[in-house]
Write a protein that holds these residues in place. Structure first.
Motif, mmCIF file in Angstrom:
data_model
loop_
_atom_site.group_PDB
_atom_site.id
_atom_site.type_symbol
_atom_site.label_atom_id
_atom_site.label_comp_id
_atom_site.label_asym_id
_atom_site.label_seq_id
_atom_site.Cartn_x
_atom_site.Cartn_y
_atom_site.Cartn_z
ATOM 1 N N UNK A 570 0.429 -1.025 -0.252
ATOM 2 C CA UNK A 570 -0.226 -0.557 0.190
ATOM 3 C C UNK A 570 0.789 1.495 0.208
ATOM 4 N N UNK A 571 0.379 2.047 -0.662
ATOM 5 C CA UNK A 571 1.587 3.551 -1.339
ATOM 6 C C UNK A 571 0.939 4.476 0.180
ATOM 7 N N UNK A 572 1.903 4.758 0.574
ATOM 8 C CA UNK A 572 1.648 5.793 2.289
ATOM 9 C C UNK A 572 1.579 7.213 1.934
ATOM 10 N N UNK A 573 1.108 7.834 2.260
ATOM 11 C CA UNK A 573 1.252 9.056 1.993
ATOM 12 C C UNK A 573 2.385 9.700 1.693
ATOM 13 N N UNK A 574 2.209 10.844 0.988
ATOM 14 C CA UNK A 574 4.162 11.248 0.931
ATOM 15 C C UNK A 574 5.114 10.375 -0.019
ATOM 16 N N UNK A 575 4.459 9.220 -0.095
ATOM 17 C CA UNK A 575 5.145 8.039 -1.113
ATOM 18 C C UNK A 575 6.278 8.678 -2.244
ATOM 19 N N UNK A 576 7.359 7.843 -2.562
ATOM 20 C CA UNK A 576 8.228 8.200 -3.436
ATOM 21 C C UNK A 576 8.119 6.570 -3.799
ATOM 22 N N UNK A 577 7.131 6.107 -4.770
ATOM 23 C CA UNK A 577 7.771 5.115 -5.065
ATOM 24 C C UNK A 577 6.913 4.470 -6.419
ATOM 25 N N UNK A 578 6.581 3.641 -6.825
ATOM 26 C CA UNK A 578 6.131 2.600 -8.258
ATOM 27 C C UNK A 578 4.660 2.752 -8.258
ATOM 28 N N UNK A 579 3.767 3.538 -8.894
ATOM 29 C CA UNK A 579 2.538 3.257 -9.051
ATOM 30 C C UNK A 579 2.063 1.533 -9.429
ATOM 31 N N UNK A 580 1.155 1.655 -9.044
ATOM 32 C CA UNK A 580 0.160 0.557 -8.032
ATOM 33 C C UNK A 580 -1.263 0.098 -8.733
ATOM 34 N N UNK A 581 -1.324 -1.286 -9.073
ATOM 35 C CA UNK A 581 -2.730 -1.012 -9.360
ATOM 36 C C UNK A 581 -3.645 -1.040 -8.573
ATOM 37 N N UNK A 582 -4.775 -0.454 -9.380
ATOM 38 C CA UNK A 582 -5.933 -0.242 -8.682
ATOM 39 C C UNK A 582 -7.436 -1.157 -8.903
ATOM 40 N N UNK A 583 -6.970 -2.301 -8.709
ATOM 41 C CA UNK A 583 -8.260 -3.274 -9.194
ATOM 42 C C UNK A 583 -7.763 -3.696 -7.721
ATOM 43 N N UNK A 584 -8.495 -3.871 -6.543
ATOM 44 C CA UNK A 584 -8.233 -3.768 -4.850
ATOM 45 C C UNK A 584 -8.763 -5.912 -4.954
ATOM 46 N N UNK A 585 -9.291 -5.957 -5.953
ATOM 47 C CA UNK A 585 -9.280 -7.384 -5.652
ATOM 48 C C UNK A 585 -8.189 -8.613 -6.696
ATOM 49 N N UNK A 586 -7.817 -8.072 -7.605
ATOM 50 C CA UNK A 586 -6.729 -8.349 -8.104
ATOM 51 C C UNK A 586 -5.467 -8.645 -7.192
#
Length: 1823
Positions: A570-586
């Motif tokens: 999970x992406x934290x607020x203000x985190x600098x990292x790679x983009x995550x998939x948006x499909x939570x079920x997947x």
């Protein structure tokens, strides 16, 4: 006339009524509204320069209302213009940040003079062709200097209209119609054509944003209410002005918006609306961050948190509407202005700003004449909020174009791409060979981008053709370098297609294992995580290549874990990292799938090494579903059989999960942390992971309180130092932890045990002004059985631009390291050996069969065997060798190397590494070539502007490194040769030719992209460095002559260069078809450099050089920079202020040498002409003087003008009697306080002993160091040779002081003469430094001595020192000495106080000093005065001190915390008081001392206190004791009052009696020494010692004639010493050496025996053992190499107190008495008549169990029991644990018989079946 007036009045009233009845224009259905839209963006650094870049867009916007709510919009007459030049609009110059409150982040006047002063003189445009196609680059040359000198102002702007043919793609999409709903000023439900890209819709959102107006707040999400229901009265519809706040959607997000609506006072039915966005309060903000690295923005900083990109927008609209109708209106005009500020450092200077402005003005309103087409096929695009596209959208567009091509066109395009990639690779390969530069790094970045732009088919085709088998490129260096560069670039492509290609290369064996591992690591860090790429990596994990290669398998698993973390975390607020998939079920499905794969890896692992890889992969992944399985490994059923290394790794695998599951992690690890039975490494690892979960204050307090009950010094010190480290942290990310740790430390128990224990340290630097900092955390976990730590790690953290990043961590874990070190360096050190002898095989070492006396058993061996039979002591063997090294990059473990266990075991067994024989290859030359290309940083962050165009902050950095080394090595007779037996290395010849080069480029830019134009501000920084190394080295070990030759450079070499340049730029993209019909994209790049003249008219420039005439090599340093604030010349530089350059170069100077020779010769006096007797006398005298001579010759060879320098060094020692008379400078001191005043007898000793102490201790050791330097004259500067002579004499006590009455001195004299000769007639300086007791110290000691003459009744003073007042320490020690307690803690403290020399006097006399030395000394004095100005007093009036002399006196207080300084110079007297020396701070400003303008300030806090010399300890011993908590020399003391202090500092009482007890014994397999002790007479304090070492038995006991302590001092020879049964008579003060061969005085010395009075010392330097005794007390000193290898009454020396009472079989006792009995050696000789000694045995009980079966129970710990036939006279009750076994078992019967003779050590680890009270039989008598 009146009628006319009345008629006119009537007409006016009629006209007024007509105007009042006219309806107000509003939006209505079936109407068209045409607006003129203008939007422009300008970017620059306004505080530095007025130069800017940007773009301007103009268009007609047609709105067609189908209904009152459905609206169609189309853009017409679109034009685009690039902006580049100087802002010339006064409106722009006065533009300010719009604010909503007085606390707005950006002040009003900060950018008032934006883009104001820089001037531009345009030269001819010039174009540069880039690569094969028509990309253009334009550099705008300026002549700012000329413009400023002539006073002319140039306001030229280099803007141009973009031709329509270059805007085809842009116009194609922007002219498409969109549809939206417009309900009461709210824009929603945007629809567009399905093929319209998001960037086009976003731009139209920016236009619609101008129409977004919340006219009725009651229908909005209001933020201001008087209560929960009723709005404020200011919302009344009849109010002329209304102010309210609402949460409003627009392009930039859903943020708080302040509305101010008021009626226009000039025009009727016109309302003026001003709305201001507050981006500090947003429910949702559109932003996009993406990076290879992982970092986060600390949420809790010391000050108000600040965004990296701050924005502020204000919109002003004029609306025509009826006051009575709020939902009907029409926008007449609207204008929006905003600023976006990039502020990477402090609030002053260097801010990059983008100004955005757009306006919409109504041109006409008419009925609909033409029906606009609705978007077909339509697709819902959402609301006004900006939608970011993926990074791959431009690539996808190119791929679509590629797929529409014919096969022929595809082949031609692929061939063209291939040629371009080949050209880049070949150019970089040539640079790697000929010299890399900043251009090389740019080419590498272009190469990576070219590979990213390829379609999968193209990428696969090109890579498979270019990458062939590595064997094909062994000879061609160009192809080899090109291959390496291409593979490095391929690993950074960051696409799943690239991973597919890597998979194919590995399957076809086109890459080696090392190349495969590097590519997998690189691709896992750079790739955008997606299910396909993770699935491909999973296939690689299971592939044939991974199964056959452990290296590839490790890298594949670690890479899989890295990619899983990027995909599923999970992406934290203000985190600098790679983009995550948006499909939570997947995400949930993938998390379960790959968690199962990781668990399967662990379950199916065949070896511990494979399990370790799986655990590390779990740690990289950080999946919650693996926590339970890790829990089982840590504390579950598997923990008992799991190796320690795996348990520790399982704990560390939880660190990424800890922050997401803090409570679960705490429940798992806190019991591990607080369990004292766990290994310290497990406990410290558990503590680290708990701290990684960011625990609250309550948990920290609980951890701090646990240290009060902590029994392990290792764990206690690690926890305490970590909490203290965090409490002193300066990093913003530790702001909350720092505050909480300060509170928690109040509850913690301080642990300061020394560097030999586990600890956590931090070295940090944080610049608050620059908002940049770094921290290096070093953690060590010590090993009980080794002086070397078992685990060590170093972690580098970086704070920059608001982000914290854990950049790199590296660590090593090794078990059995002490055994390896001992095997390599610690065995058979009979002779001095060189490093080459340690590479011999064990069979080649000198065997001891040459000595005939060693063939028979000695008395030592016979006695040792008997003692071992009577009291078996378990051998402490080293742990199984095992270890690994790892490296983490931004939190991901990327490298992991397991040390070869077989090689480590061979090192322990044979004392050598299994090195392959490469002597022949080294003889002819071995080439080593290393090349690496990678990206250090690649990150981007985007936020939208109100125009719908994104602002992108990009950072990209590339690194190229190459190292070429050719090594030739020749060893005589051989280094690895098998047939070299017992031959010493006679000579070594080595030749090295090499060159190391490194280049790094950093490109950062803040830009705006409209798909056709990109504009913004950029920074280009390039760093290059090279280290050429060529030379020869010759070591003549036989003649002790060594020579080093270094080749001098023939041309100028830039050793280090850093250049950076900020500039504004525009880049136009245009696509044109070529002759083949293939679309070719061209780019026009223009830039203007930012010179920073608004900050500084002229840049700071610095140049210095040295060595041109003196060395023949000129080293030069040149810098050029623009000060950020222009407050002072030494202000920190800022790369965004202007161009910066730092250059360090070396080039041939005057009469440049061809090579430089360094020759070292150890000279000796010849003895060939002397007789054998004279040679012996000469040798003994030389050894006594410890004389050494050395000569160094430096020759810079030149045909006509060679330069020579010779340095001669001579050192020798001599022992003389100390002159106790007063110095000439002590005449002013009162007689009773003068040096040497004390005539009283030493208290607590007899007259004879006092005389002998004075006879021996009043000697001083004078060490003389003479240095003579001669060199040839410097050309053009000198005409004669230069000479310098430095003679240094050090005088200090020959032996450490142990007297209470002492007044010694330490002296240092330095006489320096230089110039034409060393006669002293030219330049001379003489320095005399003397340390002695201060006047106050003498008065205090005399007062104590006078008080002692009137003693008062005092309690026993041999207890704790903390209860004694400092003024009574002397008296307490005297009383202890009178009782025979010579070495109590009180006496040690008194000796430390009285041996400290608290005054230092320095006298300096100088003549004919050069000017530069006078200026530097004056500058240094003024600087010191400036630092201590508040504590300084100076007298400079009517001062008549001696010329050419300076005196300084420094005195410290009793506690050694503060120092007072008095300084006398010819001109003045100065005093500085209360200088802290406990934790001194060094404030050094080299820029003032060296008179430079470089920023060379430092404020350094020194962790170690400042110390003065002592007569008891050397300076090194003092500092080592500070670092190791007085454990630098571990010692065990057996005091006369029968109290024993162990090596680990535990003190306990025990009476040894007449039986021998093992005091200390080496329990390693070598059994190097043993010390026994007994008391022949229990009624007095006499003790006898037996020492076994080096094959000898030494006995030391009181003379049989001496029966009491009172008469022990009357005889001259009161101690009896025997060696192997033969009595040895030793004269006082003489060191008696015991040789290995008694008949050969030239054989090695085994140990020495020395007698001073009744004190005897046996010392063995080779083994690191010293034993001292005076017949009443005993002391054993050892080296730290024995850690964990000892047994006996002195403890096991493992650093812990909880295991101090460890018996011979490693059983633990709770009673000191039982512990002492366990080391008593049974013997009939020490039995009294009718009595017997109790022995330590396990108690045996029999009982019936629950099944009515007989079972036998044994106590888990031995207890004192009487032998058979004896009964107990005295006993104590003990509560013991028992382990029970069925009586019929064979093992039970075996234990029954065995327990009668020895303790059952195996019972200690058995389970507890029952607890009973038993009697410990302490005294026995015959029944």
């Amino acid at each position: 006339m009146n009628r006319v007036l009345l008629l006119l009045l009537g007409l006016c009233l009629a006209q007024a009524n007509i105007g009042q009845d006219r309806p107000v224009p509003v939006y209505d259905q079936d109407h068209d509204y045409l607006y003129r839209y203008e939007g422009d963006i300008k970017s620059g650094i306004p505080q530095t320069s007025d130069r800017f870049s940007g773009m301007k867009i103009q268009a007609d916007v047609r709105l067609q209302f189908r209904t009152e709510q459905e609206v169609l919009m189309r853009l017409e007459k679109i034009s685009l213009k690039t902006l580049l030049g100087e802002l010339d609009s006064p409106e722009e110059k006065k533009m300010q940040m719009m604010k909503t409150s007085p606390e707005e982040v950006v002040p009003d006047q900060m950018y008032q003079d934006s883009f104001k002063q820089d001037h531009l003189d345009m030269a001819e445009d010039w174009w540069m062709t880039r690569w094969q196609h028509k990309e253009s680059s334009e550099e705008i040359q300026d002549s700012e200097m000329k413009s400023s000198e002539s006073g002319e102002r140039s306001e030229k702007s280099f803007s141009r209209e973009v031709p329509e043919e270059d805007m085809r793609e842009l116009l194609k999409h922007l002219e498409k119609v969109i549809k939206f709903r417009y309900e009461e000023g709210d824009v929603k439900d945007i629809e567009a054509r399905k093929d319209e890209p998001q960037w086009s819709v976003n731009f139209k959102r920016g236009i619609l944003h101008l129409l977004q107006l919340k006219m009725d707040p009651r229908k909005s999400d209001m933020m201001d209410r008087d209560d929960d229901v009723t709005p404020n009265m200011s919302y009344d519809k009849f109010a002329t002005e209304r102010i309210y706040r609402v949460m409003e959607d627009d392009v930039t997000g859903r943020c708080e918006t302040l509305y101010n609506i008021r009626d226009n006072r000039v025009q009727k039915n016109i309302r003026e609306i001003i709305k201001t966005k507050d981006y500090r309060n947003c429910e949702e903000r559109s932003e996009h961050a993406q990076a290879i690295q992982s970092g986060f923005m600390p949420q809790e900083q010391g000050e108000e948190p600040k965004e990296l990109l701050e924005s502020s927008v204000q919109t002003r609209a004029y609306v025509m509407m009826d006051r009575n109708v709020h939902d009907k209106f029409m926008v007449k005009s609207v204008e929006s202005r905003g600023q976006h500020v990039f502020q990477p450092y402090s609030d002053k200077g260097g801010d990059v700003i983008t100004f955005a402005k757009q306006s919409l003005k109504l041109q006409e309103s008419a009925d609909r004449t033409e029906k606009l087409p609705e978007p077909e096929p339509a697709e819902r695009k959402g609301g006004l909020m900006f939608v970011f596209g993926t990074r791959d959208q431009p690539r996808d567009r190119d791929w679509d174009s590629y797929m529409r091509m014919s096969d022929q066109q595809k082949q031609e395009l692929t061939q063209m791409k291939k040629e371009k990639i080949q050209a880049l690779c070949q150019d970089i390969a040539a640079d790697l060979k000929n010299g890399i530069s900043g251009e090389s790094t740019r080419k590498f970045m272009d190469l990576v981008e070219e590979l990213r732009s390829l379609h999968q088919d193209q990428l696969e085709t090109i890579i498979t053709e270019e990458i062939t088998s590595p064997q094909e490129h062994q000879q061609d260096w160009r192809q080899k370098n090109a291959r390496t560069v291409l593979l490095d670039a391929l690993s950074l492509v960051g696409k799943k297609e690239a991973l597919k290609v890597i998979q194919q290369l590995m399957e076809h064996d086109k890459v080696t294992d090392d190349e495969s591992a590097q590519m997998l690591t690189g691709i896992s860090l750079s790739t955008q995580p997606c299910p396909d790429s993770v699935s491909t990596m999973m296939d690689l994990v299971k592939s044939r290549r991974s199964q056959s290669s452990p290296q590839v398998r490790q890298s594949a698993w670690l890479s899989l874990g890295t990619m899983l973390h990027g995909l599923l975390s999970e992406r934290r607020e203000g985190q600098l990292q790679k983009h995550l998939p948006e499909n939570s079920e997947m995400i949930m499905q993938l998390r379960k799938l790959y968690s199962q794969e990781l668990l399967t890896c662990l379950d199916n692992a065949q070896s511990d090494d494979e399990k370790l890889v799986c655990l590390k992969a779990m740690g990289n992944a950080g999946l919650e579903d693996t926590v339970d399985r890790l829990h089982d490994v840590i504390t579950g059923k598997e923990s008992d059989v799991t190796p320690l290394e795996l348990r520790v790794e399982a704990i560390r695998a939880l660190w990424r999960v800890a922050e997401r599951l803090p409570h679960k992690t705490l429940n798992i690890l806190y019991p591990v942390f607080t369990n004292p039975e766990r290994d310290p490494e497990e406990r410290t690892a558990a503590f680290d992971v708990i701290m990684a979960s960011n625990p609250p204050l309550s948990v920290l307090e609980m951890i701090a309180q646990s240290t009060q009950r902590e029994t392990s010094n290792q764990v206690g010190q690690y926890v305490y130092t970590c909490l203290k480290k965090l409490s002193e942290s300066e990093l913003p990310k530790d702001a909350r932890m720092k505050r909480d740790c300060v509170i928690a430390l109040r509850l913690a128990k301080p642990f300061n045990k020394g560097i030999q224990y586990s600890q956590s340290r931090r070295f940090q630097a944080m610049d608050r002004d620059m908002q940049m900092g770094a921290a290096l955390d070093i953690n060590t976990v010590a090993d009980r059985s080794s002086v070397w730590p078992r685990f060590a790690s170093a972690k580098l953290g970086l704070h920059a631009m608001g982000y914290h990043m854990d950049v790199m961590e590296t660590g090593v874990r090794v078990e059995g390291l002490q055994a390896m070190v001992d095997s390599l360096f610690g065995k058979d050190r009979d002779e001095k050996k060189s490093v080459f002898d340690y590479l011999k095989r064990k069979s080649q070492q000198r065997h001891r069969a040459e000595s005939t006396w060693n063939n028979r058993k000695s008395l030592h061996d016979i006695e040792m065997e008997k003692i071992q039979q009577k009291l078996p002591v378990e051998t402490r063997r080293h742990s199984e060798p095992r270890g690994h090294v790892y490296m983490k990059w931004f939190g991901n473990e990327i490298r992991f190397h397991q040390l070869n266990q077989q090689d480590m075991q061979q090192l322990i067994d044979q004392g050598r590494w299994p090195i392959t024989d490469k002597e022949e290859e080294l003889r002819h030359g071995m080439d080593t070539h290393v090349t690496k290309a990678t990206k250090l940083v690649e990150a981007s962050r985007q936020i939208p502007t109100q125009l719908g165009l994104p602002i992108t902050l990009d950072m990209n950095s590339a690194l190229l490194m190459t190292s070429d080394v050719n090594t030739k090595l020749k060893v005589n007779p051989g280094i690895f040769r098998e047939d070299r037996r017992n031959q010493e290395v006679m000579g070594v010849d080595c030749e090295v030719k090499g060159n190391q080069e490194l280049a790094m480029q950093f490109v950062g830019k803040m830009s705006v992209d409209c798909h056709a134009i990109q504009s913004g501000v950029a920074l280009n920084a390039v760093m290059t460095t090279q280290f050429p190394l060529s030379g020869k080295m010759s070591l003549d070990l036989e003649n002790k002559k060594h020579k080093l030759t270094i080749e001098a450079p023939e041309k100028e070499r830039e050793l280090f260069v850093w250049r950076s340049e900020p500039f504004v730029f525009t880049e136009e993209s245009r696509s044109r078809p070529n002759a083949d019909g293939i679309e070719r994209e061209d780019k026009i790049f223009k830039k203007m450099s930012i010179q920073g003249k608004k900050t500084q008219k002229w840049p700071n420039m610095f140049h210095t050089s040295f060595g041109r005439e003196e060395l023949g090599l000129e080293f030069s340093l040149d810098t050029r920079m623009v000060s950020r604030q222009n407050h002072e010349k030494t202000c920190p530089f800022h790369p965004l202020t202007g161009p910066m350059e730092l250059r360090l170069a070396c080039k041939p100077g005057m009469h440049a040498p061809t090579q430089i020779d360094f020759e070292l010769q150890q000279t000796e006096d010849t003895v060939r002409h002397l007789s054998p007797l004279e040679r012996l006398v000469f040798t003994e005298e030389k050894e006594r003087r410890n004389e050494r001579r050395m000569e160094v010759t430096v020759l810079a060879q030149h045909p006509q003008h060679p330069r020579t320098m010779k340095i001669k060094l001579n050192t020798y020692d001599e022992v003389t009697e100390e002159d106790t008379g007063p110095d000439s400078d002590e005449v002013r001191i009162p007689g009773r306080f003068r040096h040497g005043k004390s005539k009283e007898m030493e208290p607590g000793v007899t007259i004879e002993t006092d005389d002998k102490m004075k006879q021996w201790l009043n000697r001083i050791l004078r060490r003389t160091i003479a240095v003579q330097l001669e060199r040839s004259p410097v050309p053009t500067k000198e005409s004669e040779d230069f000479k310098m002579c430095v003679t240094t004499e050090l005088e200090f006590p020959a032996v450490p002081e142990w007297r209470l009455l002492q007044d010694r001195r330490v002296r240092t004299t330095m006489d320096i003469k230089w110039g034409r000769d060393c006669s002293g007639n030219d330049k001379r300086m003489k320095i005399l430094a003397k340390w002695q007791k201060s006047d106050e110290q003498r008065r205090q000691e005399r007062m104590e001595e006078l008080q002692q003459q009137h003693p008062s009744s005092q309690e026993d003073t041999s207890e704790e020192i903390s209860r004694q007042d400092k003024n009574t320490i002397y008296s307490a020690c005297v009383q202890d000495r009178r009782k025979g307690l010579m070495d109590t803690p009180v006496c040690r403290k008194a000796l430390e106080q009285r041996s400290l020399l608290r005054q230092m006097d320095i006298d300096v006399e100088y003549h004919n000093l050069p000017t530069w030395m006078k200026e530097m000394s004056s500058a240094l004095k003024q600087y010191v005065f400036h630092i201590f100005f508040d504590r300084l007093s100076v007298q400079d009036i009517d001062i008549r001190n001696d010329d050419n002399k300076m005196r300084m006196r420094c005195t410290i207080d009793r506690d050694q915390k503060e120092m007072n300084v008095t300084m006398t110079t010819p001109e003045e007297n100065a005093e500085i008081s209360r200088i802290s020396i406990e934790e001194p701070k060094i404030r050094l400003d080299l820029s003032k001392l060296l008179k430079t303008r470089l920023p060379m300030k430092t404020d350094w806090s020194v962790d170690f206190p400042m110390r003065f010399p002592s007569t008891k300890k050397t300076m090194m011993e003092q500092y080592m004791d500070i670092m190791m908590d007085d454990k630098f020399t571990p010692r065990c003391k057996f005091q006369p009052n029968d109290r024993i202090q162990t090596f680990d500092g535990v003190e306990f009482p025990y009476k040894v009696g007449s039986c021998d007890h093992i005091l200390a014994k080496d329990t390693s397999p070598e059994q190097r020494f043993m010390v026994l002790v007994n008391k022949p007479h229990r009624e007095n304090t006499e003790k006898s010692l037996k020492v076994f070492l080096e094959g000898k038995k030494i006995e030391m006991s009181m003379n049989n004639q001496q029966q009491s302590h009172q008469s022990s001092d009357e005889e001259d020879n009161q101690m009896q010493i025997t060696i192997d049964g033969r009595q040895v008579a030793l004269p006082d003060l003489i060191v008696h050496e015991i040789y290995r061969d008694e008949e050969d005085a030239g054989s090695p010395v085994m140990f020495t025996v020395q007698k001073v009075g009744r004190k005897v010392k046996v010392e063995c330097d080779r083994l690191g053992v010293t034993v001292e005794t005076d017949g009443h007390s005993a002391e054993v000193k050892i080296s730290n190499a024995y850690r964990g290898k000892l047994a006996g009454l002195c403890g096991n020396f493992d650093g812990e107190h909880d295991s101090e009472y460890e018996g011979p079989s490693r059983e633990l006792y709770s009673s000191p008495f039982d512990f002492g009995l366990s080391y008593r050696i049974p013997s009939q000789e020490c039995h009294e008549q009718g009595k017997s000694l109790s022995v330590m045995r396990n108690v045996r009980l029999t009982q019936l169990n629950q099944f009515n079966k007989k079972e036998t129970c044994f106590s888990k710990m031995p207890v004192a029991q009487c032998p058979e036939g004896y009964s107990a006279v005295r006993s104590e009750t003990r509560r013991m644990e028992f382990h029970c076994l069925p009586s019929e078992l064979d093992i039970t019967k075996k234990y029954t018989e065995l327990h009668k003779t020895k303790p059952l050590d195996m019972m200690a680890t058995k389970r507890t079946d029952r607890v009973e009270e038993v009697e410990a039989e302490l005294e026995c008598e015959m029944e």
